[in-house]
Design an enzyme around this catalytic site. Structure first.
Site, PDB file in Angstrom:
ATOM      1  N   ARG A  48      -2.784  14.426  -7.148  1.00  0.00           N
ATOM      2  CA  ARG A  48      -2.786  14.621  -5.630  1.00  0.00           C
ATOM      3  C   ARG A  48      -4.083  15.108  -5.243  1.00  0.00           C
ATOM      4  O   ARG A  48      -4.708  14.539  -4.200  1.00  0.00           O
ATOM      5  CB  ARG A  48      -1.666  15.318  -5.107  1.00  0.00           C
ATOM      6  CG  ARG A  48      -1.837  15.534  -3.389  1.00  0.00           C
ATOM      7  CD  ARG A  48      -0.534  15.752  -2.671  1.00  0.00           C
ATOM      8  NE  ARG A  48       0.353  16.878  -3.458  1.00  0.00           N
ATOM      9  CZ  ARG A  48       0.136  18.114  -3.433  1.00  0.00           C
ATOM     10  NH1 ARG A  48      -1.142  18.690  -2.798  1.00  0.00           N
ATOM     11  NH2 ARG A  48       0.892  18.882  -3.950  1.00  0.00           N
ATOM     12  N   TYR A 100      -8.313  -0.766  17.452  1.00  0.00           N
ATOM     13  CA  TYR A 100      -7.152  -1.436  16.544  1.00  0.00           C
ATOM     14  C   TYR A 100      -5.663  -1.026  17.067  1.00  0.00           C
ATOM     15  O   TYR A 100      -5.501   0.270  17.260  1.00  0.00           O
ATOM     16  CB  TYR A 100      -7.600  -1.134  15.279  1.00  0.00           C
ATOM     17  CG  TYR A 100      -6.116  -1.295  14.259  1.00  0.00           C
ATOM     18  CD1 TYR A 100      -6.429  -2.527  13.791  1.00  0.00           C
ATOM     19  CD2 TYR A 100      -5.490  -0.307  13.420  1.00  0.00           C
ATOM     20  CE1 TYR A 100      -5.440  -3.070  12.869  1.00  0.00           C
ATOM     21  CE2 TYR A 100      -4.700  -1.032  12.831  1.00  0.00           C
ATOM     22  CZ  TYR A 100      -4.534  -2.221  12.230  1.00  0.00           C
ATOM     23  OH  TYR A 100      -3.594  -2.695  11.478  1.00  0.00           O
ATOM     24  N   LYS A 197      -9.467  -3.985   4.057  1.00  0.00           N
ATOM     25  CA  LYS A 197     -10.234  -5.270   4.448  1.00  0.00           C
ATOM     26  C   LYS A 197     -11.520  -5.608   3.614  1.00  0.00           C
ATOM     27  O   LYS A 197     -11.272  -5.926   2.380  1.00  0.00           O
ATOM     28  CB  LYS A 197     -10.675  -4.901   5.934  1.00  0.00           C
ATOM     29  CG  LYS A 197      -9.531  -4.321   6.786  1.00  0.00           C
ATOM     30  CD  LYS A 197      -8.508  -5.256   6.988  1.00  0.00           C
ATOM     31  CE  LYS A 197      -7.096  -4.397   7.493  1.00  0.00           C
ATOM     32  NZ  LYS A 197      -7.299  -3.748   8.612  1.00  0.00           N
TER      33      LYS A 197
HETATM   34  C1  LIG Z   1      -6.683  -2.472   9.464  1.00  0.00           C
HETATM   35  C2  LIG Z   1      -7.234  -1.607  10.120  1.00  0.00           C
HETATM   36  C3  LIG Z   1      -6.975  -0.401  10.160  1.00  0.00           C
HETATM   37  C4  LIG Z   1      -5.763   0.221   9.444  1.00  0.00           C
HETATM   38  O1  LIG Z   1      -5.767   0.093   8.257  1.00  0.00           O
HETATM   39  P1  LIG Z   1      -4.534  -0.080   7.204  1.00  0.00           P
HETATM   40  O2  LIG Z   1      -5.189  -0.196   5.918  1.00  0.00           O
HETATM   41  O3  LIG Z   1      -3.758  -1.259   7.566  1.00  0.00           O
HETATM   42  O4  LIG Z   1      -3.636   1.272   7.512  1.00  0.00           O
HETATM   43  C5  LIG Z   1      -7.749   0.212  11.183  1.00  0.00           C
HETATM   44  N1  LIG Z   1      -8.757   0.057  11.627  1.00  0.00           N
HETATM   45  C6  LIG Z   1      -9.100  -1.409  11.828  1.00  0.00           C
HETATM   46  C7  LIG Z   1     -10.315  -1.767  12.690  1.00  0.00           C
HETATM   47  C8  LIG Z   1      -8.483  -2.251  10.913  1.00  0.00           C
HETATM   48  O5  LIG Z   1      -8.735  -3.586  11.159  1.00  0.00           O
END
Ligand SMILES: *Cc1c(COP(=O)(O)O)cnc(C)c1O
Length: 381
Positions: A48, A100, A197
């Site tokens: 952790r 977001y 992403k």
């Molecule tokens: C997807 C996304 C998030 C959140 O991320 P997760 O990995 O789904 O928790 C935050 N900000 C932006 C711009 C995103 O595209």
């Protein structure tokens, strides 16, 4: 040697195996590490708090953004959760009205109930930020370009406003990735990512990270990620580290497809409007050219015939999978009205410019000719 970006993607942090000299980073699936004696261990004691596979990813990501420290978290949302702990209950934070959806929910509901205060303003006009400032304003949250309509925030200008009131700026750099935008170059204090992403890029993991450059912020984030228990697993860290090695070439391929698609859509008789910063018709095309190193691969467009045509496009296209998320090698298409932005009220969607005619696309790395042909076919039915 001062290594270039693509070289750092491949090499920074990776070399962690002195036992067998493996060329890739081993996964250390252990919860705990044994001590040599009461005074010394290998530098790790409990996963952790720290794990060598995760450290490899953190060193890599810190280098790509030009920061000094990074903490890799379980999701983008947990990275944002950690970043907000740089503030105290009672503090006021200004964010864009088109951030977001998950971030909006976390701020407007979860953190508001915990005593943090937020204002959501249209950051396209910096006057709106100035007007929202209160004596207790301690932070400005920057997300650029925005989702789903690709509005830009002038990072340098917002940082200037924040500095004039001694507030810090935090940038969510998920949409651009450090290959295309480096917020630290404009004076931003802290950067977060959803590594789900572009950084991972293969739609096979959820993750996040917080990158810092000031000792004070690094210490606080490290403390919070350990205390709250929101670091990512060694397996997930390994996947993101594997993915990030191809970030540069992937972003180039993503953009080629995005430009070809945006140009086709802009000239199509059934398309009303295309939102893509790479088009000269985008109202902030010039700002995009100065603060970004490219235009990215997220784009949205409005069709002329509303929901029915939108649904036809999503279901008829072969290459664009009808799914939320973004940044993976495969192209995705989705309907903000009922999918990614369903958590907003209809009124809030209309105010942000999202209509029943709006579709959002995450352009993958398939050949641009195939993407253009497939989209044309889907529109024409
Ligand atoms: C997807 C996304 C998030 C959140 O991320 P997760 O990995 O789904 O928790 C935050 N900000 C932006 C711009 C995103 O595209």
């Amino acid at each position: 040697m001062n290594k270039k970006f693509e070289t750092r993607c491949v090499h920074v942090g990776v070399d962690k195996d002195t036992a067998y000299n493996s060329c890739t980073t081993p996964i250390y699936p252990t919860s705990t590490f044994y001590w040599n004696d009461l005074e010394s261990n290998s530098g790790y004691d409990y996963t952790r708090s720290g794990n060598p596979t995760r450290t490899a990813l953190e060193e890599n990501l810190a280098s790509l953004e030009g920061g000094t420290d990074c903490r890799a978290t379980s999701t983008g949302m947990s990275a944002i959760t950690a970043a907000i702990q740089l503030f105290e209950p009672g503090d006021h934070i200004i964010a864009g009205h088109d951030i977001y959806g998950g971030t909006y929910r976390l701020f407007a509901d979860v953190f508001t109930k915990m005593g943090f205060h937020f204002s959501f303003v249209n950051m396209g006009d910096p006057e709106n930020i100035k007007n929202a400032i209160r004596p207790e304003t301690k932070g400005i949250w920057i997300e650029t370009p925005s989702n789903p309509l690709l509005n830009l925030v002038d990072i340098k200008e917002v940082v200037g406003i924040a500095k004039s009131i001694n507030a810090i700026t935090i940038a969510d750099n998920t949409f651009m990735s450090p290959y295309l935008q480096l917020p630290f170059e404009f004076g931003v204090d802290v950067i977060i990512h959803s590594t789900t992403k572009y950084l991972n890029g293969h739609s096979d993991v959820v993750g996040g990270c917080v990158i810092t450059k000031e000792e004070e912020h690094s210490e606080r984030i490290a403390y919070i990620v350990n205390a709250m228990g929101i670091a990512c697993s060694p397996f997930d860290a390994w996947l993101v580290l594997r993915g990030v090695k191809t970030l540069g070439p992937r972003m180039e391929a993503h953009q080629k497809g995005a430009i070809a698609l945006a140009e086709m859509l802009e000239g199509h008789p059934k398309v009303e409007k295309v939102y893509y910063p790479g088009l000269t018709s985008h109202p902030q095309h010039e700002l995009a050219k100065t603060q970004q190193k490219g235009f990215g691969a997220m784009l949205s467009f409005d069709v002329k015939e509303g929901r029915k045509l939108a649904e036809q496009i999503m279901t008829k296209s072969e290459l664009f999978l009808m799914a939320e998320s973004l940044g993976g090698v495969e192209s995705l298409i989705e309907y903000p009205e009922t999918m990614s932005h369903a958590s907003m009220t209809e009124e809030a969607r209309r105010e942000a410019g999202i209509s029943e005619n709006t579709l959002r696309v995450s352009v993958g790395i398939e050949h641009p000719d195939d993407l253009v042909q497939d989209m044309k076919k889907a529109i024409e039915g």
